[in-house]
Design a protein around this motif. Structure first.
Motif, mmCIF file in Angstrom:
data_model
loop_
_atom_site.group_PDB
_atom_site.id
_atom_site.type_symbol
_atom_site.label_atom_id
_atom_site.label_comp_id
_atom_site.label_asym_id
_atom_site.label_seq_id
_atom_site.Cartn_x
_atom_site.Cartn_y
_atom_site.Cartn_z
ATOM 1 N N GLY A 177 0.835 -1.189 0.000
ATOM 2 C CA GLY A 177 0.000 0.000 0.000
ATOM 3 C C GLY A 177 0.872 1.241 0.000
ATOM 4 N N VAL A 178 0.331 2.337 0.505
ATOM 5 C CA VAL A 178 1.050 3.607 0.592
ATOM 6 C C VAL A 178 1.284 3.926 2.066
ATOM 7 N N MET A 179 2.497 4.307 2.401
ATOM 8 C CA MET A 179 2.840 4.623 3.794
ATOM 9 C C MET A 179 1.890 5.691 4.336
ATOM 10 N N ASP A 180 1.466 5.518 5.560
ATOM 11 C CA ASP A 180 0.461 6.426 6.110
ATOM 12 C C ASP A 180 0.939 7.871 6.171
ATOM 13 N N THR A 181 2.205 8.105 6.495
ATOM 14 C CA THR A 181 2.698 9.476 6.553
ATOM 15 C C THR A 181 2.655 10.130 5.167
ATOM 16 N N VAL A 182 2.948 9.355 4.133
ATOM 17 C CA VAL A 182 2.898 9.880 2.770
ATOM 18 C C VAL A 182 1.452 10.182 2.378
ATOM 19 N N ALA A 183 0.538 9.281 2.708
ATOM 20 C CA ALA A 183 -0.875 9.496 2.394
ATOM 21 C C ALA A 183 -1.403 10.750 3.092
ATOM 22 N N LEU A 184 -1.020 10.945 4.334
ATOM 23 C CA LEU A 184 -1.482 12.123 5.073
ATOM 24 C C LEU A 184 -0.873 13.403 4.511
ATOM 25 N N ALA A 185 0.398 13.340 4.118
ATOM 26 C CA ALA A 185 1.030 14.519 3.517
ATOM 27 C C ALA A 185 0.365 14.869 2.192
ATOM 28 N N ALA A 186 0.063 13.847 1.389
ATOM 29 C CA ALA A 186 -0.636 14.088 0.124
ATOM 30 C C ALA A 186 -2.014 14.688 0.367
ATOM 31 N N ALA A 187 -2.709 14.168 1.374
ATOM 32 C CA ALA A 187 -4.027 14.696 1.714
ATOM 33 C C ALA A 187 -3.933 16.125 2.209
ATOM 34 N N ALA A 188 -2.895 16.423 2.977
ATOM 35 C CA ALA A 188 -2.716 17.790 3.478
ATOM 36 C C ALA A 188 -2.548 18.771 2.336
ATOM 37 N N GLY A 189 -1.770 18.385 1.325
ATOM 38 C CA GLY A 189 -1.533 19.270 0.205
ATOM 39 C C GLY A 189 -2.723 19.464 -0.700
ATOM 40 N N ALA A 190 -3.653 18.504 -0.659
ATOM 41 C CA ALA A 190 -4.820 18.562 -1.551
ATOM 42 C C ALA A 190 -6.029 19.218 -0.905
ATOM 43 N N THR A 191 -5.931 19.573 0.379
ATOM 44 C CA THR A 191 -7.082 20.087 1.120
ATOM 45 C C THR A 191 -6.674 21.316 1.929
ATOM 46 N N SER A 192 -7.664 21.935 2.570
ATOM 47 C CA SER A 192 -7.353 23.115 3.392
ATOM 48 C C SER A 192 -8.087 23.152 4.721
ATOM 49 N N ARG A 193 -9.107 22.292 4.912
ATOM 50 C CA ARG A 193 -9.925 22.387 6.113
ATOM 51 C C ARG A 193 -10.063 21.074 6.871
ATOM 52 N N ILE A 194 -10.179 19.983 6.191
ATOM 53 C CA ILE A 194 -10.517 18.706 6.808
ATOM 54 C C ILE A 194 -9.408 18.242 7.762
ATOM 55 N N GLY A 195 -9.791 17.614 8.872
ATOM 56 C CA GLY A 195 -8.817 17.089 9.817
ATOM 57 C C GLY A 195 -8.082 15.883 9.265
ATOM 58 N N LEU A 196 -6.919 15.599 9.828
ATOM 59 C CA LEU A 196 -6.088 14.467 9.425
ATOM 60 C C LEU A 196 -5.777 13.637 10.664
ATOM 61 N N ILE A 197 -6.053 12.333 10.591
ATOM 62 C CA ILE A 197 -5.814 11.440 11.735
ATOM 63 C C ILE A 197 -5.114 10.176 11.241
ATOM 64 N N SER A 198 -4.052 9.789 11.925
ATOM 65 C CA SER A 198 -3.451 8.476 11.650
ATOM 66 C C SER A 198 -4.103 7.475 12.591
ATOM 67 N N ASN A 199 -4.821 6.492 12.009
ATOM 68 C CA ASN A 199 -5.563 5.579 12.882
ATOM 69 C C ASN A 199 -5.368 4.117 12.476
ATOM 70 N N VAL A 200 -4.294 3.498 12.986
ATOM 71 C CA VAL A 200 -3.235 4.123 13.743
ATOM 72 C C VAL A 200 -1.895 3.917 13.060
ATOM 73 N N LEU A 201 -0.981 4.841 13.367
ATOM 74 C CA LEU A 201 0.397 4.728 12.932
ATOM 75 C C LEU A 201 1.140 3.825 13.902
ATOM 76 N N LEU A 202 2.038 2.985 13.393
ATOM 77 C CA LEU A 202 2.783 2.062 14.235
ATOM 78 C C LEU A 202 4.028 2.766 14.778
ATOM 79 N N GLY A 203 3.894 3.312 15.971
ATOM 80 C CA GLY A 203 4.963 4.141 16.516
ATOM 81 C C GLY A 203 6.312 3.459 16.648
ATOM 82 N N PRO A 204 6.390 2.287 17.275
ATOM 83 C CA PRO A 204 7.696 1.678 17.557
ATOM 84 C C PRO A 204 8.446 1.144 16.346
#
Length: 284
Positions: free
Chosen positions: A44-71
């Motif tokens: 698939g696509v790494m979650d951080t990359v997907a969120l960054a792409a979503a951030a650049g394509a939008t201006s208002r909607i919230g962004l949540i990693s559900n869930v990112l694997l921290g360790p």
């Protein structure tokens, strides 16, 4: 209860170039947030990359990693990555973090699947230090721009240590991709831990539910595939719980609202862009 929608970043062989358009359409439809799914060892696509792409394509909607694997991440790298996404989005990121349950996701040498709870607790302190603008040992400069904010943290997990982590360090909790009846105990555990810790207010409770409108069986097959390494029983449970069709989706929304969820993220089971408008007509 707010209604968000997931990004299809962890559908097998997802058409990665749909993600920016998915984000634009989700924002236009009126969803509260875009959620990402976190895994490394999957096509698939790494979650951080997907969120960054979503951030650049939008201006208002919230962004949540559900869930990112921290360790699975070096803490300093993840702290900078998360703040960078939060910064370019204008402060729209909420970092949802879990421990990870699949050993093949731990691909960084020295960061194995053992001791992840203790490691995450240490990492949280590192995250917050970086976001405060402190210079890490061995570095000549802070890692983030001056004035960066502390990214809000949510935690997943269905054990007491997870609930305590929310109460100690988080803004709230993200439930597992399970029916509402199986998430009730976790929500209650988080609320109790929050109260015992003397926190003001209440934890922000986020629920996740898979959905499909047009192709229910195909969607459930995709969910089964994603969870198949956890075994047939777990994969079958989660895939069969995917809400198929308008009536089932409305029922799921009602159940999580009754449970007291503050936000429900409806996770897609495919990358068909039209599923955004289909589900929006049902729930918004």
């Amino acid at each position: 209860m707010k209604i968000g929608i997931g990004i299809p970043n962890q559908i097998r062989n997802v058409r990665a170039d749909v993600i920016p358009e998915w984000a634009r359409r989700a924002e236009a439809a009126g969803f509260s947030s875009l959620g990402s799914v976190g895994r490394v060892a999957y096509p698939g696509v790494m979650d951080t990359v997907a969120l960054a792409a979503a951030a650049g394509a939008t201006s208002r909607i919230g962004l949540i990693s559900n869930v990112l694997l921290g360790p699975v991440w070096p803490a300093l790298m993840l702290a900078k990555e998360a703040q960078s996404i939060d910064g370019v989005s204008g402060g729209r990121l909420t970092l949802g973090v879990g421990l990870g349950g699949r050993s093949d996701d731990f691909v960084v040498e020295g960061l194995g699947p053992r001791g992840t709870g203790k490691r995450l607790d240490q990492d949280i302190e590192t995250f917050k230090s970086v976001w405060r603008g402190e210079t890490p040992d061995g570095c000549d400069n802070p890692l983030v721009p001056e004035g960066s904010r502390e990214v809000p943290l949510l935690f997943g997990g269905m054990v007491q240590a997870s609930y305590d982590r929310v109460a100690r360090s988080g803004r709230g909790y993200i439930g597992a991709s399970l029916p509402a009846s199986m998430v009730t105990g976790a929500f209650d555990g988080v609320r109790a831990a929050w109260k015992d810790a003397g926190r003001d207010g209440s934890p922000y409770l986020v629920a996740i539910a898979y959905y499909a409108v047009a192709d229910v069986e195909g969607g459930r097959a995709n969910v089964y595939d994603y969870y198949s390494t956890a075994g047939a029983e777990i994969a079958g449970l989660i895939s069969s719980a995917a809400s198929g069709g308008a009536d089932a989706i409305r029922k799921t929304v009602g159940e999580f609202e009754a449970l007291g969820a503050d936000e429900l993220i409806l996770n897609p089971t495919g990358d068909d862009l039209d599923e955004i408008e289909r589900v929006a007509e049902i729930v918004l």
